[in-house]
Enzyme design. Sequence first.
Site, PDB file in Angstrom:
ATOM      1  N   SER A  70       5.799  -6.070   0.669  1.00 47.40           N
ATOM      2  CA  SER A  70       4.938  -6.374  -0.520  1.00 47.40           C
ATOM      3  C   SER A  70       5.184  -6.143  -1.791  1.00 47.40           C
ATOM      4  O   SER A  70       6.032  -4.932  -2.009  1.00 47.40           O
ATOM      5  CB  SER A  70       3.445  -6.223  -0.083  1.00 47.40           C
ATOM      6  OG  SER A  70       3.220  -4.724  -0.412  1.00 47.40           O
ATOM      7  N   LYS A  71       4.673  -6.462  -2.922  1.00 48.89           N
ATOM      8  CA  LYS A  71       4.660  -5.993  -4.171  1.00 48.89           C
ATOM      9  C   LYS A  71       4.415  -4.455  -4.258  1.00 48.89           C
ATOM     10  O   LYS A  71       4.904  -3.740  -5.125  1.00 48.89           O
ATOM     11  CB  LYS A  71       4.041  -6.957  -5.122  1.00 48.89           C
ATOM     12  CG  LYS A  71       4.182  -6.236  -6.539  1.00 48.89           C
ATOM     13  CD  LYS A  71       4.040  -7.501  -7.699  1.00 48.89           C
ATOM     14  CE  LYS A  71       3.232  -6.967  -8.864  1.00 48.89           C
ATOM     15  NZ  LYS A  71       3.874  -5.468  -9.412  1.00 48.89           N
ATOM     16  N   ARG A  72       3.352  -4.279  -3.630  1.00 48.72           N
ATOM     17  CA  ARG A  72       2.650  -2.934  -3.678  1.00 48.72           C
ATOM     18  C   ARG A  72       3.601  -1.681  -3.213  1.00 48.72           C
ATOM     19  O   ARG A  72       3.913  -0.855  -3.743  1.00 48.72           O
ATOM     20  CB  ARG A  72       1.416  -2.776  -2.792  1.00 48.72           C
ATOM     21  CG  ARG A  72       0.654  -1.666  -3.354  1.00 48.72           C
ATOM     22  CD  ARG A  72      -0.941  -1.834  -2.830  1.00 48.72           C
ATOM     23  NE  ARG A  72      -1.480  -3.196  -2.653  1.00 48.72           N
ATOM     24  CZ  ARG A  72      -2.024  -3.386  -1.404  1.00 48.72           C
ATOM     25  NH1 ARG A  72      -2.139  -2.419  -0.596  1.00 48.72           N
ATOM     26  NH2 ARG A  72      -2.516  -4.692  -1.099  1.00 48.72           N
ATOM     27  N   GLY A  96       7.237  -2.146  -3.456  1.00 49.66           N
ATOM     28  CA  GLY A  96       7.910  -1.891  -4.589  1.00 49.66           C
ATOM     29  C   GLY A  96       7.272  -0.843  -5.636  1.00 49.66           C
ATOM     30  O   GLY A  96       7.946   0.040  -6.044  1.00 49.66           O
ATOM     31  N   ASP A  97       6.095  -1.529  -6.182  1.00 48.97           N
ATOM     32  CA  ASP A  97       5.235  -0.363  -6.897  1.00 48.97           C
ATOM     33  C   ASP A  97       5.289   1.067  -6.745  1.00 48.97           C
ATOM     34  O   ASP A  97       5.569   2.113  -7.565  1.00 48.97           O
ATOM     35  CB  ASP A  97       4.024  -0.804  -7.398  1.00 48.97           C
ATOM     36  CG  ASP A  97       3.936  -2.244  -7.818  1.00 48.97           C
ATOM     37  OD1 ASP A  97       5.023  -2.392  -8.409  1.00 48.97           O
ATOM     38  OD2 ASP A  97       3.127  -3.092  -7.934  1.00 48.97           O
TER      39      ASP A  97
END
Length: 518
Positions: free
Chosen positions: A262-264, A266-267
Amino acid sequence: MSDRKVRVRFAPSPTGPLHIGGVRTALYNYLFARQHGGDFVFRIEDTDSNRFVPGAEEYIIESFKWLGIEFDEGVSFGGDKGPYRQSERRDIYKKYVDILLKEGKAYIAFDTPEELNARRETTANFQYDATTRGTMSNSLTLTAEEVETRLNRGDQYVVRFKIEPGEEVHVDDLIRGDVVINSTILDDKVLYKSADGLPTYHLANIVDDHLMEISHVIRGEEWLPSAPLHVLLYRALGWEQTMPRFAHLPLLLKPTGNGKLSKRDGDKLGFPVFPLEWKGEDGTVSSGYRESGYLPQAVINFLALLGWNPGDDVELMSMDELIRKFDLAKCSKAGAKFDYVKGWWFNREYLLATPAAELAPDFVRLLAAQGIDTTPERAAAVIDMMKTKNIEYVDAQSGQNKKRNVSFIRDLWPLCDFCFVAPTAFDKEDKFVKKNWKEDSAETMAEVARLLESLTTFTAEAQKALIDPWCEQTGAKPWNAWRVALVGAGKGPDMYELSAFLGKEETLRRIRFAIDSL
Ligand code: GLU
């Protein structure tokens, strides 16, 4: 079937930036198309107007341009099977909706959202299907006159696919083999909504794949649950003979392996999940591979091996090699861990393989942001001098300081500041300075300066030819003091190389400054 021309498509919905998993899907389609001398079609699936995000289509096109993934036809690429934007194909879909209705393979349903919600509340696990459709307001339960009246007075309706229960539906998948599902578990999917006069994803997807003569549907695993419905739709429309072959690609998993990427993730761990930077409508900025300093070929190579490998231990492959070697049959069924550290490794390999002159303009830009004004030639020389060094970084997972190879152009700046900025003061208590500038250093360096002064060509080789023999004769070891003078710290390249880069005048100036200050 085997002599059918290979035609594949990438069919994103323009709901935001393209996720890196979508990029991998497009890449596999591209490799497959090129390997078979086939066509690659770019279709925009924008029938869900609620989820439309302005700019997403342009973003997707720009992403593929950057990555070197080329389409043969589709939105912005032309072609004779268009339009390729689904919102421009309303009339086409309506025709097939009417055919399905006329043949009794679909039916009209008037149930309002409120009525459906009420049913969901009273009936546990409510599903609109063969067991419940007889109790709902639709053209199967209402008389022909009632249906007519409702339609004439403009009641909103949907068209649902009439799924016959108790049948084994086979999806022949090139990666997963024969996937069998019993039709009883499927619901009567909505195919069309009168409210916006548009089909849903399922119908539009099947109609377009058929009309655009798609031979293979290669897409993410998340679409596998829809595949049995799609098979039934092909059959209902009489298109079984030309039904595309399916290949459902493995999911991309979190770096830890548990759950979907998920994008999370990556963050949290500091890697992009989008090809290009994306500015959301709310002003938030999500990082992109391009802006983070990845080379497009490195991203391609990295993604190609997430879910497929050629089985020969070769990891570095150009696009042409990937096209030659790619094989759907060698794709894994199990999800692929998104090993972003491996992504750094790929970028390093491509960085080392790319001529410094090509990388220089980027570096010049990065240096300008640091207030350094230099030429592409000077920047390229620094790249060549520093690209095989290590840098320290903080590991996002453990919080520990670690070392890794230079993998991005931006890694170079903290390693090479002294190439552009001379030491302006020396801290005599600094550990490195104290240890390496000794009692006799001033004298030794004065002699080095005197020798260098005599050189007319100031190359690393010329310095070496002069200084090495002198060291041997006298037993002098000027290297560490030399480094103190030019760099002021325990880092940097070979002293001959650095001196050559700085030039005679600047080298002598720095040496004399160190002698005076220390
Ligand atoms: N529009 C779908 C998507 O956004 C396409 C799925 C498919 O390839 O059938 O991924």
